[in-house]
Motif scaffolding. Structure first.
Motif, PDB file in Angstrom:
ATOM      1  N   ARG A   6       0.852  -1.189   0.000  1.00 17.81           N
ATOM      2  CA  ARG A   6       0.000   0.000   0.000  1.00 17.81           C
ATOM      3  C   ARG A   6       0.888   1.239   0.000  1.00 17.81           C
ATOM      4  NH1 ARG A   6      -4.265  -2.385  -1.637  1.00 17.81           N
ATOM      5  NH2 ARG A   6      -5.423  -3.602  -0.121  1.00 17.81           N
ATOM      6  N   LYS A   7       0.610   2.171  -0.895  1.00 19.04           N
ATOM      7  CA  LYS A   7       1.384   3.409  -0.979  1.00 19.04           C
ATOM      8  C   LYS A   7       1.047   4.320   0.194  1.00 19.04           C
ATOM      9  CE  LYS A   7       1.220   3.511  -6.013  1.00 19.04           C
ATOM     10  NZ  LYS A   7       0.715   4.280  -7.169  1.00 19.04           N
ATOM     11  N   GLU A   8       1.946   5.277   0.422  1.00 25.91           N
ATOM     12  CA  GLU A   8       1.659   6.294   1.434  1.00 25.91           C
ATOM     13  C   GLU A   8       0.461   7.109   0.975  1.00 25.91           C
ATOM     14  OE1 GLU A   8       3.814  10.310   2.268  1.00 25.91           O
ATOM     15  OE2 GLU A   8       4.887   8.716   3.342  1.00 25.91           O
ATOM     16  N   LYS A   9      -0.391   7.481   1.919  1.00 28.43           N
ATOM     17  CA  LYS A   9      -1.544   8.296   1.541  1.00 28.43           C
ATOM     18  C   LYS A   9      -1.890   9.256   2.669  1.00 28.43           C
ATOM     19  CE  LYS A   9      -4.993   4.914   2.981  1.00 28.43           C
ATOM     20  NZ  LYS A   9      -6.112   4.093   2.564  1.00 28.43           N
ATOM     21  N   THR A  10      -2.669  10.255   2.308  1.00 27.61           N
ATOM     22  CA  THR A  10      -3.130  11.221   3.304  1.00 27.61           C
ATOM     23  C   THR A  10      -4.553  10.876   3.673  1.00 27.61           C
ATOM     24  OG1 THR A  10      -2.598  12.659   1.427  1.00 27.61           O
ATOM     25  CG2 THR A  10      -2.343  13.585   3.564  1.00 27.61           C
ATOM     26  N   ALA A  11      -4.847  10.981   4.954  1.00 28.10           N
ATOM     27  CA  ALA A  11      -6.195  10.702   5.442  1.00 28.10           C
ATOM     28  C   ALA A  11      -6.648  11.870   6.295  1.00 28.10           C
ATOM     29  CB  ALA A  11      -6.191   9.415   6.249  1.00 28.10           C
ATOM     30  N   ARG A  12      -7.935  11.897   6.618  1.00 29.24           N
ATOM     31  CA  ARG A  12      -8.473  12.985   7.436  1.00 29.24           C
ATOM     32  C   ARG A  12      -9.106  12.404   8.687  1.00 29.24           C
ATOM     33  NH1 ARG A  12      -8.626  17.855   6.206  1.00 29.24           N
ATOM     34  NH2 ARG A  12     -10.530  18.312   7.340  1.00 29.24           N
ATOM     35  N   THR A  28      -5.398  16.512   9.082  1.00 28.61           N
ATOM     36  CA  THR A  28      -4.940  15.526   8.105  1.00 28.61           C
ATOM     37  C   THR A  28      -3.758  14.787   8.714  1.00 28.61           C
ATOM     38  OG1 THR A  28      -3.462  17.094   7.058  1.00 28.61           O
ATOM     39  CG2 THR A  28      -5.655  16.897   6.122  1.00 28.61           C
ATOM     40  N   LYS A  84      -0.728  11.535   7.695  1.00 27.96           N
ATOM     41  CA  LYS A  84      -0.153  10.691   6.653  1.00 27.96           C
ATOM     42  C   LYS A  84      -0.100   9.256   7.143  1.00 27.96           C
ATOM     43  CE  LYS A  84       2.512  13.809   3.915  1.00 27.96           C
ATOM     44  NZ  LYS A  84       3.624  13.923   3.030  1.00 27.96           N
ATOM     45  N   ILE A  85      -0.615   8.366   6.320  1.00 26.16           N
ATOM     46  CA  ILE A  85      -0.509   6.937   6.592  1.00 26.16           C
ATOM     47  C   ILE A  85       0.685   6.446   5.786  1.00 26.16           C
ATOM     48  CG2 ILE A  85      -1.621   4.698   6.396  1.00 26.16           C
ATOM     49  CD1 ILE A  85      -4.306   6.201   6.582  1.00 26.16           C
ATOM     50  N   ALA A  99       3.555   4.154   3.852  1.00 25.62           N
ATOM     51  CA  ALA A  99       3.477   2.979   2.980  1.00 25.62           C
ATOM     52  C   ALA A  99       3.662   1.739   3.845  1.00 25.62           C
ATOM     53  CB  ALA A  99       4.552   3.052   1.912  1.00 25.62           C
TER      54      ALA A  99
END
Length: 90
Positions: A55-61, A68, A70-71, A73
């Motif tokens: 799973r790539k790094e992603k931004t969540a809220r 916000t 960052k989750i 990778a």
């Protein structure tokens, strides 16, 4: 179906003691777990593949705090059934 139910079913069908079947099932699960930790896929022809998905790094809220985050990778275990297994379930 639970692990105990699987062990009892296999023991009933094969005539092998439930303790022996349980040891085999536990050994199988441990080997799959160890392979996944080593980032190796496990292929079982006619059944499916235990694989590692990246799973790539992603931004969540966080909507409750309106922030916000960052989750990072990461890798997760997954299972992909074989086509004939998938067809049999449909």
């Amino acid at each position: 179906m639970t692990k105990v139910e699987i062990v009892n079913q296999i023991a009933r069908e094969t005539g092998v003691e439930a303790t022996t079947v349980s040891a085999v099932v536990e050994g199988f699960m441990e080997e799959v777990r160890a392979a996944q930790i080593r980032k190796e896929n496990v292929f079982l022809r006619g059944f499916g593949t235990f694989l590692i998905k990246h799973r790539k790094e992603k931004t969540a809220r966080n909507i409750s705090k309106n922030t916000t985050l960052k989750i990072p990778a990461h890798d997760i275990p997954a299972f992909k059934p074989a086509p004939n297994f998938e067809e049999a379930v449909k």
